[in-house]
Design a protein around this motif. Structure first.
Motif, short mmCIF file in Angstrom:
data_model
loop_
_atom_site.label_atom_id
_atom_site.label_comp_id
_atom_site.label_asym_id
_atom_site.label_seq_id
_atom_site.Cartn_x
_atom_site.Cartn_y
_atom_site.Cartn_z
N VAL A 1 0.83 -1.20 0.00
CA VAL A 1 0.00 0.00 0.00
C VAL A 1 0.87 1.25 0.00
O VAL A 1 0.62 2.21 -0.75
N CYS A 2 1.91 1.27 0.84
CA CYS A 2 2.79 2.45 0.92
C CYS A 2 3.49 2.70 -0.42
O CYS A 2 3.53 3.84 -0.91
N CYS A 3 4.03 1.63 -1.01
CA CYS A 3 4.75 1.80 -2.29
C CYS A 3 3.80 2.25 -3.39
O CYS A 3 4.12 3.15 -4.18
N ALA A 4 2.61 1.62 -3.45
CA ALA A 4 1.65 2.00 -4.48
C ALA A 4 1.21 3.45 -4.31
O ALA A 4 1.04 4.18 -5.30
N ALA A 5 1.02 3.88 -3.07
CA ALA A 5 0.60 5.27 -2.82
C ALA A 5 1.68 6.26 -3.25
O ALA A 5 1.40 7.29 -3.87
N LEU A 6 2.95 5.94 -2.94
CA LEU A 6 4.05 6.82 -3.33
C LEU A 6 4.16 6.94 -4.84
O LEU A 6 4.43 8.02 -5.38
N LEU A 7 3.95 5.84 -5.54
CA LEU A 7 3.99 5.87 -6.99
C LEU A 7 2.80 6.63 -7.57
O LEU A 7 2.93 7.40 -8.52
N ALA A 8 1.64 6.42 -6.98
CA ALA A 8 0.41 6.99 -7.55
C ALA A 8 0.38 8.51 -7.47
O ALA A 8 -0.20 9.16 -8.35
N VAL A 9 0.96 9.09 -6.42
CA VAL A 9 0.86 10.54 -6.26
C VAL A 9 1.93 11.30 -7.06
O VAL A 9 1.94 12.52 -7.07
N LEU A 10 2.81 10.57 -7.74
CA LEU A 10 3.79 11.21 -8.62
C LEU A 10 3.88 10.42 -9.93
O LEU A 10 4.94 9.91 -10.30
N PRO A 11 2.75 10.30 -10.63
CA PRO A 11 2.73 9.43 -11.81
C PRO A 11 3.62 9.91 -12.95
O PRO A 11 4.11 9.11 -13.74
N ASP A 12 3.84 11.22 -13.03
CA ASP A 12 4.60 11.74 -14.16
C ASP A 12 6.11 11.62 -14.01
O ASP A 12 6.86 12.07 -14.87
N LEU A 13 6.58 11.00 -12.94
CA LEU A 13 8.00 10.69 -12.85
C LEU A 13 8.38 9.55 -13.79
O LEU A 13 9.53 9.43 -14.21
N ALA A 14 7.40 8.73 -14.13
CA ALA A 14 7.66 7.61 -15.03
C ALA A 14 8.08 8.09 -16.42
O ALA A 14 7.71 9.19 -16.85
N TRP A 15 8.86 7.26 -17.10
CA TRP A 15 9.27 7.50 -18.48
C TRP A 15 9.93 8.87 -18.66
O TRP A 15 9.49 9.71 -19.43
N GLY A 16 10.99 9.08 -17.87
CA GLY A 16 11.74 10.33 -18.02
C GLY A 16 10.95 11.56 -17.67
O GLY A 16 10.97 12.56 -18.40
N VAL A 17 10.24 11.52 -16.53
CA VAL A 17 9.37 12.62 -16.09
C VAL A 17 8.45 13.02 -17.24
O VAL A 17 8.44 14.16 -17.73
N GLY A 18 7.67 12.05 -17.68
CA GLY A 18 6.71 12.31 -18.75
C GLY A 18 7.35 12.57 -20.10
O GLY A 18 6.80 13.32 -20.92
N GLY A 19 8.51 11.97 -20.35
CA GLY A 19 9.17 12.11 -21.64
C GLY A 19 10.04 13.34 -21.78
O GLY A 19 10.65 13.56 -22.84
N LYS A 20 10.14 14.16 -20.73
CA LYS A 20 10.93 15.39 -20.83
C LYS A 20 12.43 15.13 -20.70
O LYS A 20 13.24 15.92 -21.20
N VAL A 21 12.79 14.06 -20.02
CA VAL A 21 14.20 13.69 -19.88
C VAL A 21 14.49 12.59 -20.90
O VAL A 21 14.23 11.42 -20.65
N SER A 22 14.99 12.97 -22.04
CA SER A 22 15.18 12.02 -23.14
C SER A 22 16.45 12.36 -23.90
O SER A 22 17.07 13.39 -23.67
N ALA A 23 16.84 11.46 -24.78
CA ALA A 23 18.05 11.65 -25.58
C ALA A 23 17.73 12.49 -26.81
O ALA A 23 16.68 12.33 -27.43
N VAL A 24 18.65 13.38 -27.16
CA VAL A 24 18.50 14.20 -28.36
C VAL A 24 19.73 14.02 -29.24
O VAL A 24 20.80 13.63 -28.78
N GLN A 25 19.56 14.33 -30.53
CA GLN A 25 20.65 14.21 -31.50
C GLN A 25 21.15 15.60 -31.88
O GLN A 25 20.36 16.50 -32.16
N TYR A 26 22.47 15.76 -31.89
CA TYR A 26 23.04 17.01 -32.38
C TYR A 26 22.96 17.07 -33.91
O TYR A 26 23.15 16.05 -34.58
N PRO A 27 22.70 18.24 -34.47
CA PRO A 27 22.80 18.39 -35.93
C PRO A 27 24.23 18.10 -36.40
O PRO A 27 25.19 18.34 -35.65
N PRO A 28 24.40 17.59 -37.62
CA PRO A 28 25.74 17.23 -38.09
C PRO A 28 26.75 18.37 -38.05
O PRO A 28 27.94 18.14 -37.84
N GLY A 29 26.29 19.59 -38.25
CA GLY A 29 27.21 20.73 -38.28
C GLY A 29 27.97 20.93 -36.98
O GLY A 29 29.11 21.43 -36.98
#
Length: 533
Positions: free
Chosen positions: A349-377
């Motif tokens: 119950v404790c673990c599920a509650a901690l996860l449930a109240v911060l759902p957007d931490l999953a998947w790189g804080v909602g996809g904001k923390v992700s890998a990007v590619q530099y342009p070739p230049g």
């Protein structure tokens, strides 16, 4: 949490900058006008990226930091509160990893701070082991974890604080005096890179604006500053906050996290080894809250003006990391609070509650923390500068950039970490309508010359060898010889030069002392562990 990072590409988000390769430039060794805030991190990444792609190095270290936080919290719970069993360890691990502090520091790009954060429970375990019985393994582990946390000055201060607090625990092992001496001695050696660099470069100035108010902890919706910090939130940058913490739902999330801690507090406080960590947790919440008050801001600013080396304290919320070990132990105690309910059910119950109240931490804080590619230049420009590493001036003038190819959030200029040459940077930071001026006086003078449109000879006389315009689609051109251009970046050849910074040898020795301590501590700890097995 980190899965999006493991796509091809590089972490490039606000303060987080990774590049294919870094070098032991003057800036990477702290021999520039700016205070040495990223030592020995820059030295280590430059060293590692000579063997492994720099983007991979940063991704692995960030992921390792989060993994260590959870694993270490479980180990700490098992050491301090063994009666909580595996169920308590699950709660401790979840609380240590899945919380607003981690989410906000991920969004701010503080990957090396999170690595230091992950070392804190391990520092506590090692020091408690030394107090329980003298062990070379615990001694080596303590030295190693302090050195690893010391990848940044903030991480080192956090680790040294936890180590010294744990000295207060009663025990039959190494005396309090010698435990404190070992902890402080390891911290001093780990601090040598930035202490020596600051002394050699004379980069700490009391005339700089500490801008304490801009970096003070911030109250979240429905919560005062104190309760925001108690819920491990409240970072100064309101843009580096997960969406679920920007509404009144933050009240619910804070109530759940604090509720789990309070539920286990009676069980934890009965364990003498837990008391210093619990006291530290309280102090780590209250003091940053006081620093954010009017009198607190005045006192903090006065302290920084008097002792410029203490400029790292201005970001008050980051010190809430010190609450994590105590919170983890108290969280583990929650499974002992409800004796009529099986521990496994309480933990679930404790673990599920901690996860449930911060759902957007999953998947790189909602996809904001992700890998990007530099342009070739960018790679082409870096290669040309590295072939002739003369000082580089950069436009636009801001330290933070917005690139279409890097997402919506601003990022630090990646160029200084990609080239051998000295890249002139002012360090100016725009926070809302306020400009916090950095230490780059020479860079500011050169940028004024560029903005006035002066000729090549004046720039060369000012010691500029190259000018890079990070155009992001702009077609505006300077009246200088073009060495390379495309829609993303333009390189101009100026031809000026400047003498290399003095003191490289002594600063390199300081960095090697830190590295030797890191390797030696790991070697002693692992050797003792294998011998015991």
């Amino acid at each position: 949490m980190t899965a999006p990072l493991f796509a091809p590409g590089y972490l490039l988000l606000r303060d987080a900058v990774s590049t294919p390769r870094s070098y032991q430039s003057d800036a990477a060794l702290g021999l520039s006008e700016a205070a040495p805030r990223a030592l020995p991190q820059d030295f280590f990444v430059a060293l590692a990226s000579s063997v492994i792609d720099g983007g991979v190095v940063v991704k692995v270290l960030l992921t390792a930091g989060l993994w260590l936080a959870g694993w270490g919290a479980a180990r700490l719970a098992a050491t301090v509160l063994p009666a909580a069993g595996l169920a308590g360890q699950f709660v401790a691990a979840t609380l240590a990893v899945w919380n607003p502090y981690v989410a906000e520091r991920l969004l701010q790009g503080h990957w090396s701070l999170l690595l230091g954060y992950g070392c804190l429970p391990w520092v506590a375990v090692a020091m408690l082991g030394l107090r329980a019985s003298m062990s070379w393994g615990a001694l080596g582990a303590l030295v190693f974890w302090i050195a690893l946390a010391g990848l940044t000055p903030t991480g080192l201060v956090l680790a040294a604080t936890v180590a010294l607090v744990c000295v207060a625990v009663a025990g039959q092992g190494l005396s309090r005096f010698w435990c404190a001496a070992v902890g402080l001695g390891a911290a001093v050696v780990a601090a040598l890179p930035w202490l020596v660099a600051a002394a050699v470069a004379r980069s700490l100035s009391s005339s700089q604006d500490p801008a304490v108010g801009a970096f003070a902890a911030r109250a979240e919706p429905g919560l005062g500053t104190l309760f925001s910090l108690a819920g491990l939130g409240g970072i100064w940058n309101s843009d580096a906050v997960p969406g679920s913490r920007t509404t009144l739902f933050a009240v619910v999330a804070t109530a759940v996290l604090v509720g789990v801690v309070v539920l286990g507090l009676p069980a934890a406080v009965r364990r003498p080894a837990a008391v210093p960590l619990l006291v530290l947790a309280g102090v780590a919440v209250v003091v940053p809250a006081l620093m954010a008050t009017g009198p607190g801001l005045v006192v903090t600013e006065a302290v920084i003006h008097t002792l410029p080396g203490l400029g790292i304290v201005r970001d008050g919320q980051k010190w809430v990391a010190l609450a994590m070990p105590g919170y983890a132990v108290a969280g583990a105690g929650a499974v002992l609070a409800l004796r009529r309910i099986p521990a496994a059910a309480t933990a679930a119950v404790c673990c599920a509650a901690l996860l449930a109240v911060l759902p957007d931490l999953a998947w790189g804080v909602g996809g904001k923390v992700s890998a990007v590619q530099y342009p070739p230049g960018w790679a082409r420009v870096a290669a040309m500068v590295n072939a002739d590493p003369r000082p580089v001036a950069v436009l636009p003038v801001d330290s933070m950039r917005r690139f279409d190819w890097a997402g919506e959030a601003p990022v630090l200029d990646p160029l200084p970490r990609w080239v051998r040459a000295d890249v002139l940077s002012t360090g100016d930071l725009q926070i809302g309508s306020r400009t916090v001026y950095g230490e780059g006086r020479r860079a500011r003078d050169v940028q004024e010359l560029l903005l006035r449109g002066v000729d090549q000879n004046l720039l060369a006389d000012a010691g500029v060898g190259w000018v890079v315009v990070e155009s992001n689609g702009s077609t505006e051109r300077l009246a200088l010889p073009v060495a390379y251009t495309d829609e993303d970046v333009t390189l101009y050849r100026v031809g000026g030069s400047a003498p290399a910074a003095e003191g490289r040898t002594i600063v390199l020795i300081a960095h090697l002392a830190w590295l030797a301590m890191l390797v030696a501590g790991a070697g002693v700890a692992l050797h003792h562990r294998f011998r015991r097995r």
